[in-house]
Design a protein around this motif. Structure first.
Motif, PDB file in Angstrom:
ATOM      1  N   LYS A  49       0.864  -1.188   0.000  1.00  0.00           N
ATOM      2  CA  LYS A  49       0.000   0.000   0.000  1.00  0.00           C
ATOM      3  C   LYS A  49       0.898   1.233   0.000  1.00  0.00           C
ATOM      4  N   VAL A  50       0.583   2.187  -0.874  1.00  0.00           N
ATOM      5  CA  VAL A  50       1.338   3.430  -0.961  1.00  0.00           C
ATOM      6  C   VAL A  50       0.378   4.589  -0.721  1.00  0.00           C
ATOM      7  N   ILE A  51       0.746   5.478   0.213  1.00  0.00           N
ATOM      8  CA  ILE A  51      -0.036   6.673   0.502  1.00  0.00           C
ATOM      9  C   ILE A  51       0.802   7.871   0.057  1.00  0.00           C
ATOM     10  N   TYR A  52       0.227   8.682  -0.833  1.00  0.00           N
ATOM     11  CA  TYR A  52       0.992   9.792  -1.405  1.00  0.00           C
ATOM     12  C   TYR A  52       0.066  10.936  -1.798  1.00  0.00           C
ATOM     13  N   SER A  53       0.648  12.099  -2.030  1.00  0.00           N
ATOM     14  CA  SER A  53      -0.111  13.238  -2.541  1.00  0.00           C
ATOM     15  C   SER A  53       0.255  13.467  -3.997  1.00  0.00           C
ATOM     16  N   ARG A  54      -0.718  13.967  -4.775  1.00  0.00           N
ATOM     17  CA  ARG A  54      -0.589  14.068  -6.228  1.00  0.00           C
ATOM     18  C   ARG A  54      -0.484  15.515  -6.695  1.00  0.00           C
ATOM     19  N   PRO A  55       0.743  16.056  -6.754  1.00  0.00           N
ATOM     20  CA  PRO A  55       0.881  17.415  -7.286  1.00  0.00           C
ATOM     21  C   PRO A  55       0.509  17.464  -8.761  1.00  0.00           C
ATOM     22  N   LEU A  56       0.134  18.652  -9.218  1.00  0.00           N
ATOM     23  CA  LEU A  56      -0.268  18.870 -10.607  1.00  0.00           C
ATOM     24  C   LEU A  56       0.803  19.650 -11.360  1.00  0.00           C
ATOM     25  N   MET A  57       0.877  19.426 -12.669  1.00  0.00           N
ATOM     26  CA  MET A  57       1.832  20.163 -13.505  1.00  0.00           C
ATOM     27  C   MET A  57       1.451  21.642 -13.611  1.00  0.00           C
ATOM     28  N   LYS A  58       0.201  21.931 -13.880  1.00  0.00           N
ATOM     29  CA  LYS A  58      -0.304  23.296 -14.044  1.00  0.00           C
ATOM     30  C   LYS A  58       0.566  24.108 -15.003  1.00  0.00           C
ATOM     31  N   GLY A  59       0.942  23.500 -16.127  1.00  0.00           N
ATOM     32  CA  GLY A  59       1.702  24.195 -17.146  1.00  0.00           C
ATOM     33  C   GLY A  59       3.188  24.345 -16.850  1.00  0.00           C
ATOM     34  N   ARG A  60       3.632  23.758 -15.739  1.00  0.00           N
ATOM     35  CA  ARG A  60       5.037  23.900 -15.351  1.00  0.00           C
ATOM     36  C   ARG A  60       5.873  22.751 -15.908  1.00  0.00           C
ATOM     37  N   SER A  61       7.139  23.001 -16.093  1.00  0.00           N
ATOM     38  CA  SER A  61       8.100  21.967 -16.444  1.00  0.00           C
ATOM     39  C   SER A  61       8.448  21.244 -15.145  1.00  0.00           C
ATOM     40  N   VAL A  62       8.344  19.910 -15.118  1.00  0.00           N
ATOM     41  CA  VAL A  62       8.426  19.178 -13.856  1.00  0.00           C
ATOM     42  C   VAL A  62       9.855  18.796 -13.490  1.00  0.00           C
ATOM     43  N   PHE A  63      10.370  17.705 -14.065  1.00  0.00           N
ATOM     44  CA  PHE A  63      11.645  17.157 -13.612  1.00  0.00           C
ATOM     45  C   PHE A  63      12.817  17.948 -14.167  1.00  0.00           C
ATOM     46  N   LEU A 148       0.890  12.999 -18.091  1.00  0.00           N
ATOM     47  CA  LEU A 148       0.021  12.923 -16.919  1.00  0.00           C
ATOM     48  C   LEU A 148       0.051  14.257 -16.192  1.00  0.00           C
ATOM     49  N   GLU A 149      -1.089  14.904 -16.043  1.00  0.00           N
ATOM     50  CA  GLU A 149      -1.180  16.180 -15.343  1.00  0.00           C
ATOM     51  C   GLU A 149      -0.841  16.017 -13.862  1.00  0.00           C
ATOM     52  N   ALA A 150      -1.313  14.939 -13.257  1.00  0.00           N
ATOM     53  CA  ALA A 150      -1.080  14.699 -11.828  1.00  0.00           C
ATOM     54  C   ALA A 150      -0.049  13.587 -11.646  1.00  0.00           C
ATOM     55  N   PHE A 151       0.845  13.774 -10.683  1.00  0.00           N
ATOM     56  CA  PHE A 151       1.778  12.712 -10.308  1.00  0.00           C
ATOM     57  C   PHE A 151       0.962  11.484  -9.937  1.00  0.00           C
ATOM     58  N   SER A 152       1.361  10.320 -10.434  1.00  0.00           N
ATOM     59  CA  SER A 152       0.569   9.107 -10.245  1.00  0.00           C
ATOM     60  C   SER A 152       1.450   7.909  -9.925  1.00  0.00           C
ATOM     61  N   ILE A 153       0.882   6.968  -9.175  1.00  0.00           N
ATOM     62  CA  ILE A 153       1.544   5.707  -8.860  1.00  0.00           C
ATOM     63  C   ILE A 153       0.583   4.575  -9.202  1.00  0.00           C
ATOM     64  N   ALA A 154       1.090   3.567  -9.908  1.00  0.00           N
ATOM     65  CA  ALA A 154       0.287   2.399 -10.269  1.00  0.00           C
ATOM     66  C   ALA A 154       1.183   1.163 -10.210  1.00  0.00           C
ATOM     67  N   PHE A 155       0.556   0.008 -10.166  1.00  0.00           N
ATOM     68  CA  PHE A 155       1.302  -1.248 -10.136  1.00  0.00           C
ATOM     69  C   PHE A 155       1.091  -2.021 -11.425  1.00  0.00           C
ATOM     70  N   LYS A 156       2.148  -2.687 -11.873  1.00  0.00           N
ATOM     71  CA  LYS A 156       2.115  -3.501 -13.080  1.00  0.00           C
ATOM     72  C   LYS A 156       2.701  -4.868 -12.743  1.00  0.00           C
ATOM     73  N   ARG A 173       8.391   8.239 -16.754  1.00  0.00           N
ATOM     74  CA  ARG A 173       7.959   6.997 -16.113  1.00  0.00           C
ATOM     75  C   ARG A 173       9.169   6.346 -15.460  1.00  0.00           C
ATOM     76  N   VAL A 174       8.971   5.849 -14.239  1.00  0.00           N
ATOM     77  CA  VAL A 174      10.020   5.145 -13.511  1.00  0.00           C
ATOM     78  C   VAL A 174       9.406   3.880 -12.935  1.00  0.00           C
ATOM     79  N   ALA A 175       9.957   2.717 -13.263  1.00  0.00           N
ATOM     80  CA  ALA A 175       9.448   1.428 -12.768  1.00  0.00           C
ATOM     81  C   ALA A 175      10.350   0.927 -11.647  1.00  0.00           C
ATOM     82  N   ILE A 176       9.755   0.687 -10.505  1.00  0.00           N
ATOM     83  CA  ILE A 176      10.490   0.192  -9.328  1.00  0.00           C
ATOM     84  C   ILE A 176      10.139  -1.284  -9.156  1.00  0.00           C
TER      85      ILE A 176
END
Length: 180
Positions: A49-63, A148-156, A173-176
């Protein structure tokens, strides 16, 4: 006497109602909290289980800009992201005991350092202490087909014993890798 008791009771209830109805609530957080689960199937108990907050891009350059390269990041917004393992896991090639950890990352242009740390219930990465790291791995960065506008976490699911937890924001995308 009964009437006086009734009047006092009604008056007290009215005061309490006024106090409750006057309560101020803050607005919706700009980076809403979310939870991602990994379960072997819909009816199974969770494995992660991962608990996190999802910041938004809002037109900004992210990484490399909003989230600087080569600096410890809370992996989301607000409180640092927490990850709970309901069983012992392999984190990349490192064994990790069941428990709750903070998930920090150090983003880079080509690869990210992924960190599990013992300090939990912390805001941001301001109090991060490398001495409390449980394990670190390095994973490559990939590019997704959609932004993706919002930071997201999913499982594959990779196979019965291996899964990837995928972090995504903008087209990064980063796969852990985890072994169960």
């Amino acid at each position: 006497m009964k009437k006086l008791t009734l009047v006092i009771t009604l008056f007290t209830a009215l005061l309490a109602f006024n106090e409750i109805s006057a309560q101020k609530f803050s607005g919706i957080d700009k980076s809403v909290a979310d939870i991602a689960y990994y379960k072997t199937d819909r009816n199974a108990a969770p494995s992660i289980k991962v608990i996190y907050s999802r910041p938004l891009m809002k037109g900004r350059s992210v990484f490399g800009n909003l989230v600087p390269f080569e600096k410890v990041w809370r992996t989301g917004a607000n409180e640092a992201t927490e990850i709970r393992f309901y069983q012992d896991v392999m984190f990349g090639d490192k064994p990790v005991k069941a428990g709750t950890y903070t998930l920090y990352t150090i983003p880079g242009a080509n690869d990210w350092t992924i960190i599990l740390n013992n300090d939990t219930d912390v805001w941001g990465a301001y109090s991060y202490k490398e001495a409390n790291d449980v394990a670190r791995i390095t994973v490559p960065v990939a590019q997704g087909n959609e932004s993706l506008e919002a930071f997201s976490i999913a499982f594959k699911k990779e196979d019965d014993n291996k899964i990837d937890m995928v972090l995504g924001w903008d087209t990064t995308r980063v796969a852990i890798p985890f072994g169960l």
